[in-house]
Write a protein that holds these residues in place. Structure first.
Motif, PDB file in Angstrom:
ATOM      1  N   THR A 146      49.689  20.876  39.353  1.00 27.43           N
ATOM      2  CA  THR A 146      49.798  21.343  37.972  1.00 27.43           C
ATOM      3  C   THR A 146      48.543  20.949  37.203  1.00 27.43           C
ATOM      4  N   PRO A 147      47.910  21.896  36.503  1.00 26.42           N
ATOM      5  CA  PRO A 147      46.738  21.563  35.707  1.00 26.42           C
ATOM      6  C   PRO A 147      47.024  20.381  34.771  1.00 26.42           C
ATOM      7  N   VAL A 177      40.861  26.122  38.519  1.00 24.97           N
ATOM      8  CA  VAL A 177      40.668  24.760  37.995  1.00 24.97           C
ATOM      9  C   VAL A 177      39.346  24.168  38.480  1.00 24.97           C
ATOM     10  N   THR A 179      46.794  25.295  42.458  1.00 26.23           N
ATOM     11  CA  THR A 179      47.799  25.658  41.445  1.00 26.23           C
ATOM     12  C   THR A 179      48.703  26.751  42.028  1.00 26.23           C
ATOM     13  N   GLU A 191      44.599  31.327  38.567  1.00 27.24           N
ATOM     14  CA  GLU A 191      44.857  30.076  37.841  1.00 27.24           C
ATOM     15  C   GLU A 191      43.813  29.031  38.262  1.00 27.24           C
ATOM     16  N   PRO A 230      42.004  22.989  33.899  1.00 23.72           N
ATOM     17  CA  PRO A 230      41.947  24.453  33.812  1.00 23.72           C
ATOM     18  C   PRO A 230      40.602  24.942  33.301  1.00 23.72           C
ATOM     19  N   PRO A 237      51.608  22.669  45.815  1.00 27.13           N
ATOM     20  CA  PRO A 237      51.318  23.136  44.454  1.00 27.13           C
ATOM     21  C   PRO A 237      50.979  21.961  43.533  1.00 27.13           C
TER      22      PRO A 237
END
Ligand SMILES: [Zn+2]
Ligand SMILES: [Zn+2]
Length: 267
Positions: free
Chosen positions: A105-106, A130, A80, A128, A121, A103
């Motif tokens: 994204t959750p 996960v 993330t 951040e 998440p 990068p």
């Protein structure tokens, strides 16, 4: 086919290999590059067979070997944005070529080869963090460690699993009466800390279903847990919990701190 193997698991370093016939990834690289290579060799793989490293978060037990693996093998790193920024601030990781950072994204699925990967998440004291769910055909695996608590959203995202590597970090009693300073104890027990054996068993109870395959307990604390205790405590929670299953219904392993686990495979 989808398979999972723990190369190292625990507060002193984490590295999990997940792969199909065609594609392999590492989840975290928290041990030395040499130990990762040796661990992969033990299951007839090598670092060059990896298509990338999925990073859960920036704590050193998850990234100690990340810089070496990225530089030596040019492996792409998936994390993330918050984790990427945090990794860049960990000096011991060293310089990593900017082009290797990808990068993610959750809750947004992405693919590496034939693996479909979803970052989920979790609640942990990192930038951040996960967990990862990995899908190939109808097989679904997940690696879930470093979480202080869980909620319905996580339970929802982890339905239908065939193989699960799940944190069973500590025994509450050992932690409470042990030698850790009070602030550290509070941190570990907190909502952004780690799952106790009991909570781990309760979460597992929420995830069982008729086609559930195998669970491997991992990320055991060196000071506040031991293998037999984690194993028995999680089994007890499952069997006594409010679910139709018993611990004997499925195989349970405990990933070792510094030895390669059996390879869990779904055909
Ligand atoms: Zn952590
Ligand atoms: Zn950790």
């Amino acid at each position: 086919m989808l398979e999972l193997c723990s190369i190292a698991s625990g507060s002193s370093g984490n590295c999990i290999c997940v792969g199909s016939d065609d594609s392999h990834v590492l989840i975290d690289a928290g041990i030395s590059g040499k130990k990762i290579e040796n661990g992969l060799n033990a299951i007839d793989l090598k670092s060059q067979d990896m298509q990338g490293i999925l990073v859960t978060h920036e704590h050193i037990d998850h990234i100690a070997g990340l810089g070496v693996m990225a530089r030596r093998y040019g492996l792409p790193l998936y994390a993330t944005p918050g984790t990427i920024d945090a990794i860049k601030n960990v000096k011991s990781v060293g310089k990593i070529d900017e082009s290797l950072f990808h990068p993610i994204t959750p809750m947004e699925e992405f693919s590496i080869g034939d693996l479909e990967i979803t970052p989920i998440p979790i609640s942990h004291d990192a930038a951040e963090p996960v967990a990862y769910r990995i899908k190939k055909d109808h097989h679904v695996f997940a690696v879930v460690t470093d979480l202080g608590t869980y909620d319905d959203a996580i339970i929802q995202e982890l339905q239908g699993l065939e193989v699960l590597l799940l944190e069973a970090n500590h025994d509450i009693h050992m932690l409470e009466t042990g030698a850790y300073p009070y602030p550290l104890k509070r941190r570990i027990m907190g909502d952004r800390g780690h799952l106790s054996n009991e909570r781990s068993g309760q979460l597992l109870g929420e995830l069982l279903h008729d086609k559930f395959g195998t669970v491997m307990l991992g990320h055991l604390s060196k000071e506040n847990n031991y293998e037999e205790l984690a194993y028995e405590a999680v089994r007890l929670e499952v069997t006594s919990g409010d679910n139709p299953y018993k611990a004997d219904d499925f195989p349970m392993y405990v990933a070792k701190r510094d030895a390669v686990s059996p390879v869990l495979r779904a055909q």
